[in-house]
Design a protein around this motif. Structure first.
Motif, PDB file in Angstrom:
ATOM      1  N   VAL A 234     -55.262  29.145 -55.894  1.00 21.56           N
ATOM      2  CA  VAL A 234     -55.319  29.455 -54.465  1.00 21.56           C
ATOM      3  C   VAL A 234     -54.359  30.598 -54.152  1.00 21.56           C
ATOM      4  O   VAL A 234     -53.235  30.627 -54.656  1.00 21.56           O
ATOM      5  N   GLY A 235     -54.821  31.533 -53.319  1.00 19.38           N
ATOM      6  CA  GLY A 235     -53.914  32.555 -52.807  1.00 19.38           C
ATOM      7  C   GLY A 235     -54.014  33.914 -53.450  1.00 19.38           C
ATOM      8  O   GLY A 235     -53.263  34.827 -53.075  1.00 19.38           O
ATOM      9  N   ARG A 236     -54.908  34.094 -54.394  1.00 23.07           N
ATOM     10  CA  ARG A 236     -55.039  35.421 -55.002  1.00 23.07           C
ATOM     11  C   ARG A 236     -55.548  36.420 -53.965  1.00 23.07           C
ATOM     12  O   ARG A 236     -56.391  36.081 -53.135  1.00 23.07           O
ATOM     13  N   PRO A 237     -55.072  37.673 -54.021  1.00 24.55           N
ATOM     14  CA  PRO A 237     -55.598  38.699 -53.103  1.00 24.55           C
ATOM     15  C   PRO A 237     -57.112  38.799 -53.210  1.00 24.55           C
ATOM     16  O   PRO A 237     -57.685  38.711 -54.301  1.00 24.55           O
ATOM     17  N   GLY A 238     -57.766  38.954 -52.065  1.00 24.21           N
ATOM     18  CA  GLY A 238     -59.218  39.060 -52.050  1.00 24.21           C
ATOM     19  C   GLY A 238     -59.944  37.740 -52.010  1.00 24.21           C
ATOM     20  O   GLY A 238     -61.182  37.715 -52.069  1.00 24.21           O
ATOM     21  N   THR A 239     -59.197  36.635 -51.932  1.00 19.90           N
ATOM     22  CA  THR A 239     -59.828  35.314 -51.839  1.00 19.90           C
ATOM     23  C   THR A 239     -59.395  34.615 -50.555  1.00 19.90           C
ATOM     24  O   THR A 239     -58.349  34.910 -49.993  1.00 19.90           O
ATOM     25  N   MET A 240     -60.211  33.697 -50.115  1.00 12.38           N
ATOM     26  CA  MET A 240     -59.841  32.783 -49.042  1.00 12.38           C
ATOM     27  C   MET A 240     -60.465  31.436 -49.363  1.00 12.38           C
ATOM     28  O   MET A 240     -61.688  31.281 -49.362  1.00 12.38           O
ATOM     29  N   ALA A 241     -59.619  30.469 -49.675  1.00 16.55           N
ATOM     30  CA  ALA A 241     -60.097  29.139 -50.033  1.00 16.55           C
ATOM     31  C   ALA A 241     -60.281  28.287 -48.774  1.00 16.55           C
ATOM     32  O   ALA A 241     -59.916  28.697 -47.665  1.00 16.55           O
ATOM     33  N   THR A 242     -60.852  27.103 -48.973  1.00 17.60           N
ATOM     34  CA  THR A 242     -61.107  26.208 -47.844  1.00 17.60           C
ATOM     35  C   THR A 242     -60.757  24.775 -48.212  1.00 17.60           C
ATOM     36  O   THR A 242     -60.972  24.340 -49.344  1.00 17.60           O
ATOM     37  N   ARG A 243     -60.228  24.075 -47.232  1.00 16.23           N
ATOM     38  CA  ARG A 243     -60.128  22.622 -47.352  1.00 16.23           C
ATOM     39  C   ARG A 243     -61.369  22.023 -46.727  1.00 16.23           C
ATOM     40  O   ARG A 243     -61.665  22.265 -45.551  1.00 16.23           O
ATOM     41  N   LEU A 244     -62.100  21.277 -47.509  1.00 17.22           N
ATOM     42  CA  LEU A 244     -63.259  20.549 -47.018  1.00 17.22           C
ATOM     43  C   LEU A 244     -62.739  19.224 -46.456  1.00 17.22           C
ATOM     44  O   LEU A 244     -62.214  18.392 -47.193  1.00 17.22           O
ATOM     45  N   GLN A 245     -62.900  19.028 -45.149  1.00 18.19           N
ATOM     46  CA  GLN A 245     -62.312  17.878 -44.460  1.00 18.19           C
ATOM     47  C   GLN A 245     -63.428  16.940 -43.982  1.00 18.19           C
ATOM     48  O   GLN A 245     -63.942  17.088 -42.876  1.00 18.19           O
ATOM     49  N   PRO A 246     -63.800  15.956 -44.795  1.00 14.49           N
ATOM     50  CA  PRO A 246     -64.932  15.091 -44.462  1.00 14.49           C
ATOM     51  C   PRO A 246     -64.511  13.814 -43.725  1.00 14.49           C
ATOM     52  O   PRO A 246     -64.858  12.693 -44.125  1.00 14.49           O
ATOM     53  N   ASN A 247     -63.752  13.978 -42.657  1.00 13.21           N
ATOM     54  CA  ASN A 247     -63.254  12.807 -41.929  1.00 13.21           C
ATOM     55  C   ASN A 247     -64.396  11.991 -41.325  1.00 13.21           C
ATOM     56  O   ASN A 247     -65.437  12.543 -40.946  1.00 13.21           O
ATOM     57  N   HIS A 248     -64.148  10.696 -41.213  1.00 15.49           N
ATOM     58  CA  HIS A 248     -65.140   9.799 -40.595  1.00 15.49           C
ATOM     59  C   HIS A 248     -64.380   8.761 -39.775  1.00 15.49           C
ATOM     60  O   HIS A 248     -63.341   8.258 -40.223  1.00 15.49           O
ATOM     61  N   PRO A 249     -64.861   8.420 -38.576  1.00 13.46           N
ATOM     62  CA  PRO A 249     -64.100   7.515 -37.700  1.00 13.46           C
ATOM     63  C   PRO A 249     -63.885   6.120 -38.262  1.00 13.46           C
ATOM     64  O   PRO A 249     -62.969   5.417 -37.828  1.00 13.46           O
ATOM     65  N   THR A 250     -64.717   5.707 -39.237  1.00 11.41           N
ATOM     66  CA  THR A 250     -64.520   4.389 -39.855  1.00 11.41           C
ATOM     67  C   THR A 250     -64.349   4.490 -41.370  1.00 11.41           C
ATOM     68  O   THR A 250     -64.424   3.475 -42.060  1.00 11.41           O
ATOM     69  N   ASP A 251     -64.134   5.688 -41.879  1.00  4.11           N
ATOM     70  CA  ASP A 251     -64.019   5.914 -43.327  1.00  4.11           C
ATOM     71  C   ASP A 251     -65.250   5.421 -44.078  1.00  4.11           C
ATOM     72  O   ASP A 251     -65.156   4.983 -45.234  1.00  4.11           O
ATOM     73  N   ASP A 252     -66.412   5.498 -43.431  1.00  4.10           N
ATOM     74  CA  ASP A 252     -67.647   5.026 -44.049  1.00  4.10           C
ATOM     75  C   ASP A 252     -67.955   5.862 -45.294  1.00  4.10           C
ATOM     76  O   ASP A 252     -68.054   7.096 -45.206  1.00  4.10           O
TER      77      ASP A 252
END
Length: 458
Positions: free
Chosen positions: A149-167
Motif C-alpha cells: 500500500v502507498g506506492r506512487p501511482g496507486t490508490m488502494a481501498t478498504r472494502l467495508q462490508p458492514n451489516h446492521p446484524t453482522d449477517d
C-alpha cells in the motif's frame, strides 16, 4: 511558556503560549469554536499565522502543548525524536519549513523521524489547499502485509462490508460486490455490530475463508477493541491486522480504553502470528479531528494539532494502515463540506510527513452541511495528493454506522480519471480473475467472474 504579541490593523493581539498561538492560527472549524480556542476574527487568525511562521522549530522540542509529566503521548513524541533526522531543518522556523517542504528538490520522506506532530501541524496551518496536495503527493509512505500500500501511482481501498446484524450472507454479498468492482486491496475490514470475541472470530473466519478460497492478496480486519483482538489471537483466531481507534492525548486514549503499553502488547502478538507474505506491517489505526475534544481530553489544544499527535502514536507501531474518519464525528467538530475538505487534506499531509501510511474515510454525517458533491471533490483532491487508500461501502451509504462514505464506483472513478492503479499484488489478482480489461480497467460485470465469485453465496 512565552507570550507572543502581534500588531495588525491598529490592534495588538497577544497569545499566552504556543498552544494558544497554534489554536488561533488554525483555519476556522466548528470544533475549535466549540472548545473556545479559535481565533475571535479573521484578523486575529492572520496575526497568529504571521507569528507562528516566525517560531523556531526547536521551540517545539522545549515548549509542549500538553505537559510532558502529565501525558504519555507527549513523552512518546519527545523521547522518540530523532535529532539526526531533524538536523537538516533544525535552524528553520515554521514558515521556512513550509517553504522547504514545497521545494521539489526536498526529500520530504527523509525528515519524518525528525519532525514532531506539532511541527507538521504548524506548517500545515500556513498552507493553502494546493500546498497540502503538493507536499502530500511528494511524500509517499509504503507499507505491506499481503499487498503493498502507498506506492506512487496507486490508490488502494478498504472494502467495508458492514451489516446492521453482522449477517454472514449480507456481509459476504457486500464483499463480493466490492471485489467485482476492484476494491479491497488495502483491507477487507468490518465494523462489527457486536464487539464480542465470538462474533469477531466468526467474522474473521468468514473473510479469511473468502480470501483463501480465491487466493486474494489482501488482509482482513474486524474492527473490534484491541483487548478483544488480543484475546482471540490467544485462542488461534486468524487475525491479520489489529485495529484500534487512537487519539492525540493520554486522556483521550484512556477514553478509548487503551494505553501505549497495551498497543505494544497487541503489536507484538500480531507480529508473532507472522501471517503476512510481502511485509510485516500488522496494525491498523483510525483517528479523526475532534475525538479528544468529544472526550473532554483536549487540554485546550486545537483539534488539528491533536490529530497530528495521534499520528505520533501511530508511527510508533509501524502500521500497515492509518486513516482519519474525517467527517464522521459530526458538524460540532467539522461543520460543512469546506471544513471537512480542509481537514482531510491536512490530516493526509501531516500523517505522511510523520512517516505514517495515511488514508482517509471521505465521509459526513447526515446532519452536516455536506453532500456527495463535497465527497466527490475531496476524493479527487486526495487522489491528486497521493492518498494511500480510501474507504468504500456499498452504494456510499453505511447501513450499520449510518453515515455517508464513498462507494465502490467512486474508487473506480478516481482511479480512471487520475490514472491510479490498485495495489500491485491485487491488480495482478484482478487480472488473473479476468476482472480487468486490456487497459487495466475493471470490467463491467464480467459474467464468468461473477459466477465464480458468487458460487456458494447464499
Amino acid at each position: 511558556m512565552t507570550r507572543r504579541r502581534a500588531a495588525l490593523g491598529g490592534h495588538t493581539y497577544e497569545f499566552a503560549d504556543l498552544r494558544a498561538l497554534l489554536a488561533a492560527a488554525t483555519p476556522e472549524r466548528s470544533g475549535d469554536v466549540l472548545a473556545g480556542v479559535a481565533a475571535s476574527s479573521e484578523q486575529e487568525r492572520v496575526a497568529a499565522q504571521g507569528l507562528l511562521a516566525d517560531v523556531a522549530l526547536s521551540t517545539f522540542l522545549d515548549e509542549h502543548v500538553v505537559p510532558y509529566d502529565e501525558d504519555e503521548v507527549t513523552r512518546l513524541i519527545v523521547d522518540s525524536h530523532d535529532a539526526e533526522a531533524f538536523a537538516p531543518v533544525a535552524s528553520m522556523t515554521v514558515g521556512e519549513l513550509r517553504e522547504h517542504l514545497l521545494r521539489p528538490s526536498t526529500d520530504t520522506t527523509a525528515l519524518a523521524a525528525g519532525l514532531t506532530p506539532e511541527m507538521v501541524a504548524a506548517a500545515a496551518k500556513l498552507m493553502r489547499l494546493q500546498d497540502l496536495i503538493a507536499v502530500g503527493r511528494r511524500t509517499p509512505v509504503v507499507t505491506a502485509f499481503r499487498s503493498t500500500v502507498g506506492r506512487p501511482g496507486t490508490m488502494a481501498t478498504r472494502l467495508q462490508p458492514n451489516h446492521p446484524t453482522d449477517d454472514p450472507a449480507g456481509v459476504t454479498a457486500s464483499i463480493v460486490d466490492g471485489l467485482l468492482l476492484g476494491c479491497g486491496d488495502a483491507v477487507i475490514g468490518i465494523n462489527p455490530a457486536t464487539d464480542s470475541p465470538q462474533r469477531t472470530t466468526e467474522l474473521l473466519h468468514l473473510i479469511d475463508d473468502v480470501r483463501a478460497r480465491y487466493a486474494i492478496p489482501t488482509q482482513s480486519c474486524v474492527l473490534a477493541h484491541v483487548t478483544t483482538s488480543i484475546e482471540i489471537m490467544e485462542r488461534g483466531a486468524p487475525v491479520d491486522l489489529v485495529f484500534q481507534s487512537i487519539a492525540g492525548t493520554e486522556a483521550a486514549n484512556s477514553g478509548f480504553g487503551v494505553r501505549l503499553e497495551l498497543l505494544r502488547e497487541a503489536h507484538e502478538a500480531a507480529l508473532a502470528l507472522d501471517r503476512g507474505t510481502v511485509g510485516t506491517n500488522c496494525m491498523y489505526f483510525e483517528t479523526g479531528q475532534g475525538s479528544a475534544l468529544s472526550a473532554d481530553a483536549h487540554h485546550g489544544v486545537d483539534q488539528q494539532t491533536l490529530e497530528a499527535r495521534a499520528y505520533g502514536v501511530a508511527r510508533a507501531f509501524d502500521p500497515l494502515l492509518v486513516n482519519t474518519v474525517v467527517g464522521f464525528i459530526g458538524p460540532e467538530y467539522l461543520r460543512d463540506g469546506k471544513e471537512i475538505t480542509r481537514a482531510g487534506l491536512e490530516d493526509h499531509v501531516c500523517g505522511k510527513l510523520l512517516g505514517v501510511p495515511m488514508g482517509v474515510d471521505v465521509c459526513y454525517t447526515n446532519h452536516a452541511e455536506a453532500d456527495a458533491d463535497d465527497t466527490d471533490a475531496l476524493l479527487t483532491l486526495l487522489g491528486a495528493a497521493g492518498c494511500s487508500f480510501v474507504i468504500c461501502v456499498p452504494g456510499g451509504d453505511d447501513v450499520m454506522l449510518h453515515y455517508q462514505s464513498l462507494s465502490f464506483h467512486d474508487a473506480l472513478y478516481a482511479r480512471q480519471v487520475l490514472g491510479l492503479a490498485p495495489a500491485p499484488e491485487f491488480a495482478e489478482w484482478l487480472s488473473t480473475m479476468d476482472l480487468l480489461d486490456e487497459a487495466g480497467r475493471v470490467r463491467e460485470l464480467p459474467a464468468a467472474a461473477m459466477r465464480t465469485l458468487t458460487a456458494g453465496v447464499r
